[in-house]
Design an enzyme around this catalytic site. Structure first.
Site, PDB file in Angstrom:
ATOM      1  N   ASN A 247      10.491   4.404   0.453  1.00 49.97           N
ATOM      2  CA  ASN A 247      10.402   2.845   1.113  1.00 49.97           C
ATOM      3  C   ASN A 247      11.218   2.016   0.693  1.00 49.97           C
ATOM      4  O   ASN A 247      10.955   0.752   0.619  1.00 49.97           O
ATOM      5  CB  ASN A 247       9.005   2.820   1.219  1.00 49.97           C
ATOM      6  CG  ASN A 247       8.334   3.439   2.426  1.00 49.97           C
ATOM      7  OD1 ASN A 247       8.920   4.073   3.549  1.00 49.97           O
ATOM      8  ND2 ASN A 247       6.927   3.523   2.203  1.00 49.97           N
TER       9      ASN A 247
ATOM     10  N   THR B   1       0.445   7.197   0.117  1.00 49.74           N
ATOM     11  CA  THR B   1       0.997   8.443  -0.420  1.00 49.74           C
ATOM     12  C   THR B   1       0.473   8.939  -1.728  1.00 49.74           C
ATOM     13  O   THR B   1       0.163   8.141  -2.478  1.00 49.74           O
ATOM     14  CB  THR B   1       2.644   8.336  -0.433  1.00 49.74           C
ATOM     15  OG1 THR B   1       3.139   7.842   0.707  1.00 49.74           O
ATOM     16  CG2 THR B   1       2.974   9.798  -0.893  1.00 49.74           C
TER      17      THR B   1
ATOM     18  N   ARG C  50       0.535  -1.336   0.017  1.00 48.68           N
ATOM     19  CA  ARG C  50      -0.083   0.062   0.109  1.00 48.68           C
ATOM     20  C   ARG C  50       1.000   1.209   0.343  1.00 48.68           C
ATOM     21  O   ARG C  50       0.282   2.380  -0.044  1.00 48.68           O
ATOM     22  CB  ARG C  50      -0.900   0.032   1.222  1.00 48.68           C
ATOM     23  CG  ARG C  50      -1.822  -1.048   1.367  1.00 48.68           C
ATOM     24  CD  ARG C  50      -2.932  -0.858   2.469  1.00 48.68           C
ATOM     25  NE  ARG C  50      -2.358  -0.706   3.788  1.00 48.68           N
ATOM     26  CZ  ARG C  50      -2.049  -1.739   4.600  1.00 48.68           C
ATOM     27  NH1 ARG C  50      -2.465  -2.991   4.233  1.00 48.68           N
ATOM     28  NH2 ARG C  50      -1.643  -1.623   5.730  1.00 48.68           N
ATOM     29  N   ASP C  51       2.176   1.121   0.148  1.00 49.53           N
ATOM     30  CA  ASP C  51       2.920   2.532  -0.058  1.00 49.53           C
ATOM     31  C   ASP C  51       4.275   2.312  -0.480  1.00 49.53           C
ATOM     32  O   ASP C  51       5.426   2.650  -0.005  1.00 49.53           O
ATOM     33  CB  ASP C  51       3.083   2.863   1.793  1.00 49.53           C
ATOM     34  CG  ASP C  51       3.465   4.438   1.756  1.00 49.53           C
ATOM     35  OD1 ASP C  51       3.173   5.081   0.933  1.00 49.53           O
ATOM     36  OD2 ASP C  51       3.825   4.800   2.704  1.00 49.53           O
ATOM     37  N   ILE C  52       4.306   1.680  -1.765  1.00 49.77           N
ATOM     38  CA  ILE C  52       5.671   1.464  -2.452  1.00 49.77           C
ATOM     39  C   ILE C  52       5.907   2.852  -2.963  1.00 49.77           C
ATOM     40  O   ILE C  52       5.163   3.532  -3.955  1.00 49.77           O
ATOM     41  CB  ILE C  52       5.569   0.344  -3.616  1.00 49.77           C
ATOM     42  CG1 ILE C  52       5.406  -0.917  -2.738  1.00 49.77           C
ATOM     43  CG2 ILE C  52       6.724   0.271  -4.402  1.00 49.77           C
ATOM     44  CD1 ILE C  52       5.209  -1.948  -3.623  1.00 49.77           C
TER      45      ILE C  52
END
Length: 293
Positions: free
Chosen positions: A153, A186, A147-149
């Site tokens: 990260n 994001t 969900r936040d690649i």
């Protein structure tokens, strides 16, 4: 975290046996420190939380704990490992918070690597695609969507030059701003289906992570975000992600193999059904490209 600034002194109170603490990153309600516990260096993450949508803080934490327990079972060399502190709840002043530890990986984030070295070479891009898609594959075996690649990260390991996926989206399950906006991720690194609020529980799967991997690959290859113009704010970028096709990669960089350009184009398909049906299919194409390289 509202007006509460988390310091290394606060972390020392939370983890009395931690040594050599240092703040290494801060974003929103999340603080990341490095520190040694029993002689081993870890990343120590501290996240502020408060209840949302009728959920109690304990409910939110329990959900995050379940996810951490699953992540701890992952064996992929391309996923950062959970440290000795899984997830603990505490409070500083009026601020509720949780903290946990992750493996500390020496190296540069993808964002910093791009800033210092410019657009990645095809060999680096190929490794990035293979490493991170392998991480996505293992997470999905436990029905976890990251969900936040995003470039912040992903870290390029100093010794092996492998790309490692950090921060398994745990912060998103706890982040007040993310929850209140109804967007998991994001804002410049989401997939089109994340804006379908009526159906998101059904469509959130590994293909969402493949789309954001596509954004990252495009950006690292060209220096440009595929859906963000020079004057676009995050709302415009989201609209472009949902409805606008990205500019052709070859128009921005003409030295990439056509097959690799096609891989990125496919990852960035608006419809899930047009992305790869399995990670194995993606790896087969990457293997063919590697032979040609």
């Amino acid at each position: 975290m509202g007006s509460t600034m988390i310091t290394k002194e606060h972390v020392q109170e939370l983890i009395p046996n931690a040594r050599n603490l240092s703040l290494i990153a801060k974003g929103g309600q999340k603080y990341v420190f490095s520190g040694e516990i029993k002689g081993v260096k870890y990343a120590i993450k501290v996240i502020g939380i408060q209840k949302n949508f009728g959920e109690t803080i304990d409910t939110i934490i329990d959900r995050a704990k379940r996810e951490i327990d699953l992540i701890a079972k992952c064996n992929s060399p391309y996923i950062s490992k959970i440290g000795p502190i899984r997830l603990e709840k505490s409070k500083i002043g009026q601020q509720n918070l949780v903290y946990f530890t992750e493996e500390f990986i020496e190296g540069k984030t993808l964002r910093d690597l791009h800033k210092s070295s410019g657009n990645l070479r095809i060999e680096q891009l190929h490794k990035l695609a293979y490493n991170i898609s392998s991480a996505i594959q293992e997470l999905w075996e436990f029905r976890i969507v990251h969900r936040d690649i995003k470039p912040e990260n992903i870290i390029c390991q100093e010794n092996t030059r492998d790309f490692i996926l950090l921060d398994m989206g745990i912060a998103l399950a706890l982040d007040e701003d993310t929850l209140s906006q109804n967007i998991l991720g994001t804002r410049n690194y989401i997939c089109p289906e994340q804006m379908d609020f009526s159906n998101r529980k059904i469509v959130m799967n590994f293909k969402c992570d493949l789309f954001t991997l596509g954004i990252v690959l495009y950006e690292m290859a060209t220096g440009k975000h595929p859906f963000k113009g020079p004057d676009d704010n995050s709302d415009n970028t989201i609209r472009n992600i949902v409805s606008k096709r990205h500019k052709c990669i070859s128009c921005l960089r003409d030295d990439l193999p056509v097959k690799f350009v096609n891989v990125i184009d496919r990852l960035l398909s608006k419809e899930q059904s047009l992305r790869y049906r399995t990670i194995g299919m993606l790896h087969d194409e990457l293997d063919e490209i590697k032979e040609e390289l």
